[in-house]
Design a protein around this motif. Sequence first.
Motif, PDB file in Angstrom:
ATOM      1  N   VAL A  21      36.110  37.329  35.294  1.00 52.58           N
ATOM      2  CA  VAL A  21      37.454  36.291  34.335  1.00 52.58           C
ATOM      3  C   VAL A  21      37.982  36.887  33.455  1.00 52.58           C
ATOM      4  N   VAL A  22      37.644  38.139  32.592  1.00 56.19           N
ATOM      5  CA  VAL A  22      38.514  38.865  31.568  1.00 56.19           C
ATOM      6  C   VAL A  22      38.988  39.639  32.190  1.00 56.19           C
ATOM      7  N   TYR A  23      39.032  40.149  33.990  1.00 53.38           N
ATOM      8  CA  TYR A  23      39.788  40.432  34.443  1.00 53.38           C
ATOM      9  C   TYR A  23      40.570  40.094  35.044  1.00 53.38           C
ATOM     10  N   VAL A  24      40.717  39.039  35.185  1.00 48.91           N
ATOM     11  CA  VAL A  24      41.735  38.302  35.611  1.00 48.91           C
ATOM     12  C   VAL A  24      42.352  37.883  34.675  1.00 48.91           C
ATOM     13  N   VAL A  25      42.130  37.996  33.589  1.00 46.01           N
ATOM     14  CA  VAL A  25      43.363  37.157  32.033  1.00 46.01           C
ATOM     15  C   VAL A  25      44.000  38.307  31.722  1.00 46.01           C
ATOM     16  N   ILE A  26      43.272  40.224  31.804  1.00 47.89           N
ATOM     17  CA  ILE A  26      43.960  41.301  31.784  1.00 47.89           C
ATOM     18  C   ILE A  26      45.252  41.676  33.011  1.00 47.89           C
ATOM     19  N   GLY A  27      44.894  41.122  34.391  1.00 46.85           N
ATOM     20  CA  GLY A  27      45.382  41.636  35.585  1.00 46.85           C
ATOM     21  C   GLY A  27      46.650  40.465  35.252  1.00 46.85           C
ATOM     22  N   TRP A  28      46.525  39.201  35.389  1.00 45.27           N
ATOM     23  CA  TRP A  28      47.936  38.570  34.809  1.00 45.27           C
ATOM     24  C   TRP A  28      48.641  38.926  33.453  1.00 45.27           C
ATOM     25  N   SER A  29      47.600  38.957  32.842  1.00 46.54           N
ATOM     26  CA  SER A  29      49.199  39.434  31.462  1.00 46.54           C
ATOM     27  C   SER A  29      49.412  40.920  32.311  1.00 46.54           C
ATOM     28  N   LEU A  30      48.808  41.325  32.725  1.00 47.60           N
ATOM     29  CA  LEU A  30      49.524  42.871  33.512  1.00 47.60           C
ATOM     30  C   LEU A  30      50.864  42.177  34.022  1.00 47.60           C
ATOM     31  N   ILE A  31      50.899  41.613  34.523  1.00 45.83           N
ATOM     32  CA  ILE A  31      51.765  41.382  36.131  1.00 45.83           C
ATOM     33  C   ILE A  31      52.832  40.450  35.343  1.00 45.83           C
ATOM     34  N   ARG A  32      52.507  39.427  34.285  1.00 41.55           N
ATOM     35  CA  ARG A  32      53.303  39.080  33.499  1.00 41.55           C
ATOM     36  C   ARG A  32      54.942  39.713  32.831  1.00 41.55           C
ATOM     37  N   ALA A  33      54.198  41.176  32.352  1.00 42.49           N
ATOM     38  CA  ALA A  33      54.358  42.310  31.226  1.00 42.49           C
ATOM     39  C   ALA A  33      55.305  42.622  32.703  1.00 42.49           C
ATOM     40  N   GLY A  34      55.141  43.300  33.750  1.00 40.86           N
ATOM     41  CA  GLY A  34      55.746  44.011  34.899  1.00 40.86           C
ATOM     42  C   GLY A  34      56.235  43.364  35.426  1.00 40.86           C
ATOM     43  N   PHE A  35      56.199  42.013  35.885  1.00 38.04           N
ATOM     44  CA  PHE A  35      57.326  41.358  37.145  1.00 38.04           C
ATOM     45  C   PHE A  35      57.800  41.011  36.585  1.00 38.04           C
ATOM     46  N   LEU A  36      57.065  40.002  36.223  1.00 34.70           N
ATOM     47  CA  LEU A  36      58.093  38.744  35.153  1.00 34.70           C
ATOM     48  C   LEU A  36      58.666  38.487  34.103  1.00 34.70           C
ATOM     49  N   ILE A  37      58.006  39.497  33.255  1.00 34.53           N
ATOM     50  CA  ILE A  37      59.093  39.225  31.628  1.00 34.53           C
ATOM     51  C   ILE A  37      59.318  39.787  31.383  1.00 34.53           C
TER      52      ILE A  37
END
Length: 268
Positions: A190-206
């Motif tokens: 669960v924690v890794y999903v949260v960290i992974g999604w934060s990195l994807i947002r930071a890198g690809f989206l915003i």
Amino acid sequence: MVDKSEKFNWLVRIGYFSRAVLYFALGLIALTGAARIAQGTDGIFQAIRGFPLGTVLLWVMVVGLFAYALFRLASLVFDIENNGSDTRGWVHRIGHGASGIAHLALAYAAFKFATTPAAPASDGAQQAASTLLSYEFGGVVLGLIGIAFLGAAFSQAKKGITGSFMNRISAQAPDATRWLGAAGYLARAVVYVVIGWSLIRAGFLISTAEQVKTLGDAVASLADDGIVFTLTALGLMLFGLFSLVLARYRIIPEMDVDGRIPKFRAGR
């Protein structure tokens, strides 16, 4: 005389002990001190420093987390746990390498708290992400790291469900090891999903580092999710207890005769 293999063995066991303290404290603080967990990983080390002999414990964690990081990096470079060199094997090895880098960062954070009288203000992960985003393809790299975390989350969940982690634990371990590990790995997923999604947002989206989450930040972000937050925090505490079992019963790869590349010792 203690040979290199035995020194390696003890360093790794100190590493598992340090990981036990880290995750148990993380889960406990999440359940009992929402304000401190909101400070992210720094809040964890600050709380540990407040324990009896907390500074001594922090120094043990510096050594242990650094040793564990080297163990995981050696898993990547030398394949000391026999994952192989096919696609599946390299996925596991790269995951170990990522874990090694993450634990190096944790060791450095513990070092800062062990050596600084006042609580150091740091957002190292966001600073590193910001630096990476300043490069032309930094966002892509950051996003790919996020995808790697999602892959690691899948691997953690799979371990928790299948119990495959028991293959490298001595048969003399307590009977509760299986369910402690299952709960812990699922919580980490669960924690890794949260960290992974934060990195994807930071890198690809915003394209901003402000959303990047560390271990503590990821748990804190679940605080409004009720039962998910509670179960994750409890699971992390259980993962701490599981890591304590590993400190004693994990089968550690032995060093070869030249004292360089460890050779995996088959489980019992």
